[in-house]
Write a protein that holds these residues in place. Sequence first.
Motif, PDB file in Angstrom:
ATOM      1  N   ILE A 149       0.879  -1.185   0.000  1.00 57.25           N
ATOM      2  CA  ILE A 149       0.000   0.000   0.000  1.00 57.25           C
ATOM      3  C   ILE A 149       0.905   1.221   0.000  1.00 57.25           C
ATOM      4  O   ILE A 149       1.656   1.443   0.955  1.00 57.25           O
ATOM      5  N   ILE A 150       0.837   1.998  -1.063  1.00 58.40           N
ATOM      6  CA  ILE A 150       1.802   3.073  -1.301  1.00 58.40           C
ATOM      7  C   ILE A 150       1.076   4.416  -1.302  1.00 58.40           C
ATOM      8  O   ILE A 150       0.055   4.575  -1.981  1.00 58.40           O
ATOM      9  N   ASP A 151       1.583   5.352  -0.547  1.00 57.32           N
ATOM     10  CA  ASP A 151       1.024   6.710  -0.573  1.00 57.32           C
ATOM     11  C   ASP A 151       2.137   7.726  -0.739  1.00 57.32           C
ATOM     12  O   ASP A 151       3.308   7.406  -0.571  1.00 57.32           O
ATOM     13  N   ARG A 152       1.756   8.937  -1.061  1.00 58.54           N
ATOM     14  CA  ARG A 152       2.723  10.028  -1.209  1.00 58.54           C
ATOM     15  C   ARG A 152       2.379  11.118  -0.216  1.00 58.54           C
ATOM     16  O   ARG A 152       2.311  12.294  -0.541  1.00 58.54           O
ATOM     17  N   GLY A 153       2.183  10.684   1.037  1.00 59.84           N
ATOM     18  CA  GLY A 153       1.745  11.594   2.083  1.00 59.84           C
ATOM     19  C   GLY A 153       2.874  12.210   2.870  1.00 59.84           C
ATOM     20  O   GLY A 153       3.982  12.419   2.364  1.00 59.84           O
ATOM     21  N   ILE A 154       2.566  12.479   4.140  1.00 56.88           N
ATOM     22  CA  ILE A 154       3.509  13.218   4.983  1.00 56.88           C
ATOM     23  C   ILE A 154       4.692  12.368   5.410  1.00 56.88           C
ATOM     24  O   ILE A 154       5.724  12.889   5.825  1.00 56.88           O
ATOM     25  N   GLY A 155       4.577  11.042   5.340  1.00 54.81           N
ATOM     26  CA  GLY A 155       5.683  10.171   5.699  1.00 54.81           C
ATOM     27  C   GLY A 155       5.867  10.037   7.197  1.00 54.81           C
ATOM     28  O   GLY A 155       5.210  10.698   8.008  1.00 54.81           O
ATOM     29  N   ILE A 156       6.790   9.152   7.573  1.00 57.79           N
ATOM     30  CA  ILE A 156       7.069   8.866   8.985  1.00 57.79           C
ATOM     31  C   ILE A 156       8.565   9.033   9.221  1.00 57.79           C
ATOM     32  O   ILE A 156       9.377   8.456   8.501  1.00 57.79           O
ATOM     33  N   PRO A 157       8.983   9.821  10.227  1.00 56.59           N
ATOM     34  CA  PRO A 157      10.420   9.964  10.516  1.00 56.59           C
ATOM     35  C   PRO A 157      11.052   8.598  10.834  1.00 56.59           C
ATOM     36  O   PRO A 157      10.411   7.725  11.435  1.00 56.59           O
TER      37      PRO A 157
END
Length: 470
Positions: free
Chosen positions: A399-407
């Motif tokens: 499941i791939i997104d181009r969101g805010i991400g995770i540090p």
Amino acid sequence: MLFKILPRLSYTKLNSLNSLKIRLTFGVALLSGLGLGGVALWMNWKMENLLIATHKQTVNYVANRFPHDVQLYSEMVSLEVGIEKTINNLSDHKNIFWFKNQDNKIVAKSFYFYPQLTKINQVNTNPQVVNFDNNSWLVCGIPLNINQEFIGYLYIAQNITNEQVLFTHLISSLTFITILAITILIISIASYICYSLKPLEKICDVAENISADQLKEVSINFNHSPNEVKKLAESLEKMLIRLGESWENQQQLLNNVSHELRTPLTIVSGYLQSTLRRGDNLTSVQKEALSVAVSEADRTVQLLEDLLDLARADNGNIQLKIELIIVNDLMREIIAIVEQYQQIKINLIEENCAIKIKVDRNRFKQICLNLIDNAIKYSPDHKEIAIKLTMNNSAIIQIIDRGIGIPLPLQTKIFERFYRVDEARNRDTGGTGLGLAIVKTLVNTMNGKISVISQVEKGSIFTLTFPLID
């Protein structure tokens, strides 16, 4: 075009130099090596002194006898002839003598004489080793007095080549034996230390492999171990039993509270929704208050549902109906559900083949819907969300997104219970902090694996891996 995310770096747990085995082995080996090495050096020094002391005895014997023999010969012949006769009587191929008068001239010498020896001018009883022509000579000079009158210097040279070779051979043998003994000692010490620390390794294995529901069933027996290890094992066993009792009490309390609160909260939520639908005479403030109350009640009911799922999984009571599914077909069904309610387009990337796995159909849908819901919540509007299906000895769902991400430091914590990367944002989106914990628990229960790679402001990839079914 899908973005690329760098894999996380893996870190080693502990440096091997901090191992107790290595520390003990190195410490004992170092002390043993120093001890044996010290003994070997002392024996070397002692043997060398013994060799020199033996030749000193010969020198002293000659020094005491020579004047007496010269004096006897001098009664019949001249002093120089008497000295030469005495030298010839005492000389052989291993003992050479020569005499220098007060003018430092050689007036008598042995038949076997080497001119190189005359370069030694040391006039004392301390022998000096001289090497030439592949031979070793022990040379010293003593003052010679006849009738208490000083007449010159007598030089004595002894061939100690054979003794030197023997001494060198002994030193080489001693060095070899010392190194061999240290090596055997280190191996023996390392083996014994490994054997002695096996009980501690067993305790570590028990601690690493024990699950929460097995805490009270653990039995650690070390009947033939040292008293300290047995005491440690007994203390650990008692501690695990106490933890097991606490865990059972906690799970029972959680289960009871969740059951007791879920029903009344569901009823409260139903009444609130009914009042809100029929409240034509309500003011806008009252409607807003009722809407907030309904939202919080639903959120609390969902939290209780999540807690019940986790409690069942922890107790091994989660009910699974394992069946064969085709991931491609089920994923299209899931995407259709999401697109209907979320008004969003999800891109499905798949290979031209059917991917078959054995899982609980409803639980698998719950896992995928949870991950897709997270991707939507934490992605800006109109950002691409994709699901990629591949096979590589296993079924892989990404499941791939181009969101805010995770540090990066937080990526190992997101599957913990009640953990939230952004507390305020999760509160606004209705998150409880249990979604990913439930996902991980369900995936593990169905023999799967879940992982994540992410970069801040570039997005995340959650990867599900399940065994393939032919």
